[in-house]
Write an enzyme that holds these catalytic residues in place. Sequence first.
Site, PDB file in Angstrom:
ATOM      1  CG  HIS A 177      -3.890  -9.445   4.789  1.00 16.72           C
ATOM      2  ND1 HIS A 177      -2.558  -9.224   4.538  1.00 16.72           N
ATOM      3  CD2 HIS A 177      -4.431  -9.797   3.601  1.00 16.72           C
ATOM      4  CE1 HIS A 177      -2.300  -9.425   3.254  1.00 16.72           C
ATOM      5  NE2 HIS A 177      -3.424  -9.780   2.661  1.00 16.72           N
ATOM      6  CG  ASP A 201      -5.717  -4.036   7.280  1.00 14.67           C
ATOM      7  OD1 ASP A 201      -6.215  -3.434   6.317  1.00 14.67           O
ATOM      8  OD2 ASP A 201      -5.219  -5.174   7.192  1.00 14.67           O
ATOM      9  CD  GLN A 204     -10.489  -6.708   1.481  1.00 12.42           C
ATOM     10  OE1 GLN A 204     -11.400  -6.349   0.742  1.00 12.42           O
ATOM     11  NE2 GLN A 204      -9.439  -7.367   1.032  1.00 12.42           N
ATOM     12  CE  LYS A 262      -6.552  -5.189  -0.707  1.00  6.31           C
ATOM     13  NZ  LYS A 262      -6.510  -6.567  -1.165  1.00  6.31           N
ATOM     14  CB  CYS A 281      -2.510 -12.992   3.062  1.00  5.26           C
ATOM     15  SG  CYS A 281      -1.724 -13.032   1.474  1.00  5.26           S
TER      16      CYS A 281
END
Length: 405
Positions: A120, A197, A200, A223, A362
């Site tokens: 991302h 990261d 997700q 999220k 993104c």
Amino acid sequence: MTHEVHSLRQQFPMFSGPNPPAYLDNAASSQKPRRVIDRIQRYYEKEHCNVHRGVYKLAEQATSLFEDTRKNVASFIGGVDPREVIFTSGTTEGINLVANTWGDTHVQAGDEILLSISEHHSNIVPWHILAKKKGATVKFIPLDENLRLDWEEAQKLISRRTKIVALAHVSNVLGIIHPVKKLVELARSVGAVSVIDGAQAVPHFDVSMKDLACDFYAFSSHKMCGPTGMGVLYGRQELLDAMPPYKGGGEMIAKVTIEGASWAELPHKFEAGTPHVAGVIGLGEAIDFLRSFDRKAAFASDLALGKQCFEGLKGRKKIQVFLQDVNDWVGILSFHHTSIHPHDIAHVLDADNVCVRAGHHCAQPLLRSLNVAATTRVSPYIYNNESDLQKFFEGLEKAEKLFAK
Ligand code: PMP
């Protein structure tokens, strides 16, 4: 619909009443359960106060709620020391924090920062900025023909020059779970730090910092059923202790004189200013919500919808789903239609209250490597049901009729 999905769905005000949206844009942000909304409201109505300051009961209670949430987060990510949990505004801020502190201190001219091509932008741009400032180079691990991290290339690209390896746990475009543990080990073997990261990943499955053994891990509350503007950066204590602060201001100091300042202990060194107290308390409630049901079963149900979507799109004329298989996957599916632009698909779907994402997500370097400028992305979550998916397929057919040439 399974009993679990039905009872989970009922807890989300967004899906009550007539014609609720078929909300399939969960990779962008999830909806909020009633208990998170109520918890934040209760805080503002009856518990609001600044934290770490007042000596009266209300202030002490707000501070306890805030710090208890830090312990809750620490336990949620595998039982780390609460001092290793830094509250941020989201994944983006967590990664920028690492780039501007650890990165700024340790990266020098000629050094390398290794990412994957499927990152991302928030796990690319902070590294570009750092590299430009320091005269370092950002390198990208490509994906193989199965769209998995090309392990051979990763091994070739990493070297003693590599100072940072930054990787998404799960790709926000392809939904693929990257072999984080393996890459963390590879990073360590050359003395590089690992920055993961988890934006997700955390919404879908339990993560354990001890198991991954990474140096830094960032994720976002919005999220995972929590409020927006809220996130977490986990960092190994030894590294955090040695890092300079990110922002200066109240709360992050031990002492300030006219000559200078010294820094507070962890985690406060990295939390300058009045924090997002309501966000922290809301995140704590979201974690309690996620722990209140069988997460594995809920994940299996959203993954099953993802698989159904994959199967339904895979064989269709004019549609390219990119993925060849759905192993190591969380159910996020991007596809390309050879004759309809993703924005047109999304608009037609929107007319029937079906929400999907269209665009570059993104992740422009990844899309460029897939030879497309934009895709349509469907991302189911724990409260979606088959009816949502059916509406999506009906909408897609409408779009195909409308744009048939
Ligand atoms: N990384 C990934 C993989 C993401 O999907 C996102 C959100 N789309 C981010 C980082 C950025 O998260 P936030 O905007 O919450 O900071």
